[in-house]
Design a protein around this motif. Structure first.
Motif, mmCIF file in Angstrom:
data_model
loop_
_atom_site.group_PDB
_atom_site.id
_atom_site.type_symbol
_atom_site.label_atom_id
_atom_site.label_comp_id
_atom_site.label_asym_id
_atom_site.label_seq_id
_atom_site.Cartn_x
_atom_site.Cartn_y
_atom_site.Cartn_z
ATOM 1 N N ALA A 1 5.374 -3.534 -4.770
ATOM 2 C CA ALA A 1 4.577 -3.557 -5.999
ATOM 3 C C ALA A 1 3.773 -2.274 -6.183
ATOM 4 O O ALA A 1 3.010 -2.143 -7.149
ATOM 5 C CB ALA A 1 3.629 -4.756 -5.983
ATOM 6 N N GLY A 2 3.937 -1.324 -5.243
ATOM 7 C CA GLY A 2 3.226 -0.063 -5.334
ATOM 8 C C GLY A 2 1.789 -0.131 -4.885
ATOM 9 O O GLY A 2 0.983 0.739 -5.232
ATOM 10 N N LYS A 3 1.455 -1.131 -4.093
ATOM 11 C CA LYS A 3 0.070 -1.338 -3.662
ATOM 12 C C LYS A 3 -0.064 -1.142 -2.161
ATOM 13 O O LYS A 3 0.808 -1.535 -1.392
ATOM 14 C CB LYS A 3 -0.386 -2.752 -4.035
ATOM 15 N N THR A 4 -1.185 -0.550 -1.755
ATOM 16 C CA THR A 4 -1.493 -0.418 -0.340
ATOM 17 C C THR A 4 -2.195 -1.671 0.165
ATOM 18 O O THR A 4 -2.602 -2.543 -0.614
ATOM 19 C CB THR A 4 -2.381 0.806 -0.080
ATOM 20 N N VAL A 5 -2.329 -1.757 1.484
ATOM 21 C CA VAL A 5 -2.975 -2.885 2.142
ATOM 22 C C VAL A 5 -4.104 -2.334 3.010
ATOM 23 O O VAL A 5 -3.933 -1.302 3.681
ATOM 24 C CB VAL A 5 -1.960 -3.661 3.009
ATOM 25 N N ASP A 6 -5.235 -3.007 3.028
ATOM 26 C CA ASP A 6 -6.341 -2.586 3.887
ATOM 27 C C ASP A 6 -5.950 -2.799 5.344
ATOM 28 O O ASP A 6 -5.766 -3.941 5.775
ATOM 29 C CB ASP A 6 -7.589 -3.397 3.555
ATOM 30 N N ILE B 1 0.880 1.305 12.976
ATOM 31 C CA ILE B 1 2.160 1.473 12.286
ATOM 32 C C ILE B 1 1.968 1.526 10.775
ATOM 33 O O ILE B 1 2.682 2.232 10.068
ATOM 34 C CB ILE B 1 3.127 0.335 12.662
ATOM 35 N N PHE B 2 0.987 0.779 10.288
ATOM 36 C CA PHE B 2 0.744 0.701 8.849
ATOM 37 C C PHE B 2 -0.636 1.259 8.513
ATOM 38 O O PHE B 2 -1.389 0.666 7.739
ATOM 39 C CB PHE B 2 0.877 -0.751 8.377
ATOM 40 N N ASN B 3 -0.985 2.402 9.107
ATOM 41 C CA ASN B 3 -2.289 2.997 8.847
ATOM 42 C C ASN B 3 -2.366 3.511 7.409
ATOM 43 O O ASN B 3 -1.351 3.637 6.711
ATOM 44 C CB ASN B 3 -2.581 4.113 9.856
ATOM 45 N N ALA B 4 -3.579 3.809 6.974
ATOM 46 C CA ALA B 4 -3.793 4.175 5.576
ATOM 47 C C ALA B 4 -3.031 5.440 5.184
ATOM 48 O O ALA B 4 -2.527 5.549 4.054
ATOM 49 C CB ALA B 4 -5.287 4.358 5.311
ATOM 50 N N ASP B 5 -2.921 6.416 6.087
ATOM 51 C CA ASP B 5 -2.223 7.664 5.769
ATOM 52 C C ASP B 5 -0.758 7.450 5.465
ATOM 53 O O ASP B 5 -0.173 8.134 4.618
ATOM 54 C CB ASP B 5 -2.344 8.644 6.942
ATOM 55 N N ILE B 6 -0.126 6.507 6.166
ATOM 56 C CA ILE B 6 1.317 6.361 6.057
ATOM 57 C C ILE B 6 1.752 5.383 4.972
ATOM 58 O O ILE B 6 2.913 5.383 4.548
ATOM 59 C CB ILE B 6 1.916 5.943 7.427
ATOM 60 N N GLN B 7 0.844 4.560 4.485
ATOM 61 C CA GLN B 7 1.250 3.538 3.524
ATOM 62 C C GLN B 7 1.876 4.102 2.247
ATOM 63 O O GLN B 7 2.840 3.520 1.729
ATOM 64 C CB GLN B 7 0.090 2.608 3.213
ATOM 65 N N PRO B 8 1.402 5.232 1.709
ATOM 66 C CA PRO B 8 2.106 5.786 0.538
ATOM 67 C C PRO B 8 3.573 6.113 0.822
ATOM 68 O O PRO B 8 4.418 6.008 -0.073
ATOM 69 C CB PRO B 8 1.296 7.044 0.218
ATOM 70 N N TYR B 9 3.848 6.506 2.066
ATOM 71 C CA TYR B 9 5.256 6.773 2.398
ATOM 72 C C TYR B 9 6.069 5.479 2.383
ATOM 73 O O TYR B 9 7.202 5.453 1.908
ATOM 74 C CB TYR B 9 5.370 7.457 3.762
ATOM 75 N N TRP B 10 5.502 4.403 2.925
ATOM 76 C CA TRP B 10 6.199 3.120 2.873
ATOM 77 C C TRP B 10 6.486 2.724 1.427
ATOM 78 O O TRP B 10 7.587 2.235 1.106
ATOM 79 C CB TRP B 10 5.359 2.033 3.549
ATOM 80 N N ILE B 11 5.494 2.910 0.564
ATOM 81 C CA ILE B 11 5.675 2.573 -0.856
ATOM 82 C C ILE B 11 6.799 3.397 -1.457
ATOM 83 O O ILE B 11 7.649 2.879 -2.209
ATOM 84 C CB ILE B 11 4.351 2.785 -1.620
ATOM 85 N N ASP B 12 6.838 4.681 -1.128
ATOM 86 C CA ASP B 12 7.921 5.537 -1.601
ATOM 87 C C ASP B 12 9.262 5.082 -1.046
ATOM 88 O O ASP B 12 10.262 4.987 -1.769
ATOM 89 C CB ASP B 12 7.621 6.978 -1.181
#
Length: 330
Positions: free
Chosen positions: A211-216, A227-238
């Motif tokens: 959905a294009g949303k990050t998770v806290d 594994i799902f830190n804030a820096d990397i989450q945009p890459y997961w979304i991409d």
């Protein structure tokens, strides 16, 4: 940290931030040790790789590694060992195919190419790097075009690059996803019993990323936060926004799809999706080959995982000749 370790093994294909023997005796390739260093321009510093030159006029393949901290040789401290991409390159050279295998931006020899390997990575960025490599390789070798061989997540990069760049001879997909990455990840996470305590969080994160949303990260189980830190989450979304099968259908050049019969990360559902999208693609199924290109002793999950950490096990003997033949005949 048992959950985290097991999760990483399950998610190697998609994680952007992150000993049983077969009895076979490794074959010493004639071109073992014939690497030369090669660099290409990166965003703020050089991209680094290793080249094995099979001789004047030989076709050249750019080997794009999989996800996470995977180096040019295919080794990943969080999941695989044995230099499988180095073995692949050496075998291809013995078959008359030159190769360049690379460290991704922000990692290993390419550490200075970007400021932050997590924040500065994207599929579009990797395509830009591929363009840079193609230019350097063509200038160095005189080759009219360069083959793209993508392993695991590298297969998505190869497909995206092939639809966008000039100078691509063709694409070889090896243990690469054919379904959308969100669907692949769901299947991986559900298949690993160790993920049971965090499965709901994992599946919820995939929904958010799609959905294009990050998770806290602070809301996550401690085993998942790195594994799902804030820096990397945009890459997961991409990452989950891309459809490999659609990219395969959009590319009209030569294509080969290689699939292992005991790959617990990328299954035959993925190779089927790719070959359905491209029915003219050459398909190679290697029985009992795992995601790390080695032959497992059995056909279960434990046998597949055992091949990840064997340091002296050769890659599947069928793989190199089939890839070399495909490249040389197209």
């Amino acid at each position: 940290m048992r959950i985290a370790k097991s999760l990483v093994k399950s998610a190697i294909l998609s994680g952007a931030a992150i000993a049983a023997m077969t009895g076979a005796v490794p074959i010493q390739a004639q071109n073992a040790g014939n690497d030369t260093e090669i660099t290409a321009p990166g965003p703020i510093g050089p991209l680094a790789g290793s080249m094995i030159d099979a001789g004047q006029g030989a076709p050249v393949v750019l080997i794009i590694p999989g996800s996470g901290p995977t180096d040019r040789n295919g080794d990943n401290p969080m999941g695989s060992a044995g230099g499988v991409l180095r073995q692949l390159a050496e075998g291809l050279a013995d078959q008359g195919v030159s190769s360049v295998r690379i460290d991704k931006r922000g990692m290993f020899g390419s550490a200075g190419a970007v400021a932050n390997a997590n924040r500065d990575s994207s599929i579009a960025g990797y395509v830009d790097d591929t363009k840079s490599w193609i230019g350097v390789i063509r200038a160095k070798t005189g080759a009219p075009c360069v083959w793209l061989l993508g392993h695991s997540e590298g297969g998505l990069v190869a497909l995206k690059a092939a639809t966008m760049l000039d100078g691509v001879c063709g694409v070889v997909e090896v243990e690469a996803a054919g379904r959308k990455l969100g669907d692949v990840m769901r299947a991986q996470f559900r298949a690993n019993p160790a993920n049971a305590p965090v499965l709901d969080q994992l599946l919820g994160m995939i929904d958010s990323f799609e959905a294009g949303k990050t998770v806290d990260p602070e809301t996550l189980h401690p085993a998942l936060r790195a594994i799902f830190n804030a820096d990397i989450q945009p890459y997961w979304i991409d990452l989950v926004s891309h459809d490999p099968a659609a990219l395969a259908a959009a590319y009209s050049g030569p294509m080969m799809v290689g699939q292992g019969g005991n790959d617990i990360q990328v299954t035959q559902a993925d190779s089927q999706a790719l070959t359905t999208a491209r029915p003219d693609a050459e398909f190679l199924l290697v029985p009992n080959m795992t995601h790390v290109l080695k032959i497992a002793e059995g056909d279960d999950r434990a046998a597949s995982l055992a091949t990840y950490t064997t340091t002296d096990q050769p890659i599947a003997p069928q793989l190199v000749p089939a890839i070399a033949d495909f490249i040389k005949t197209h």
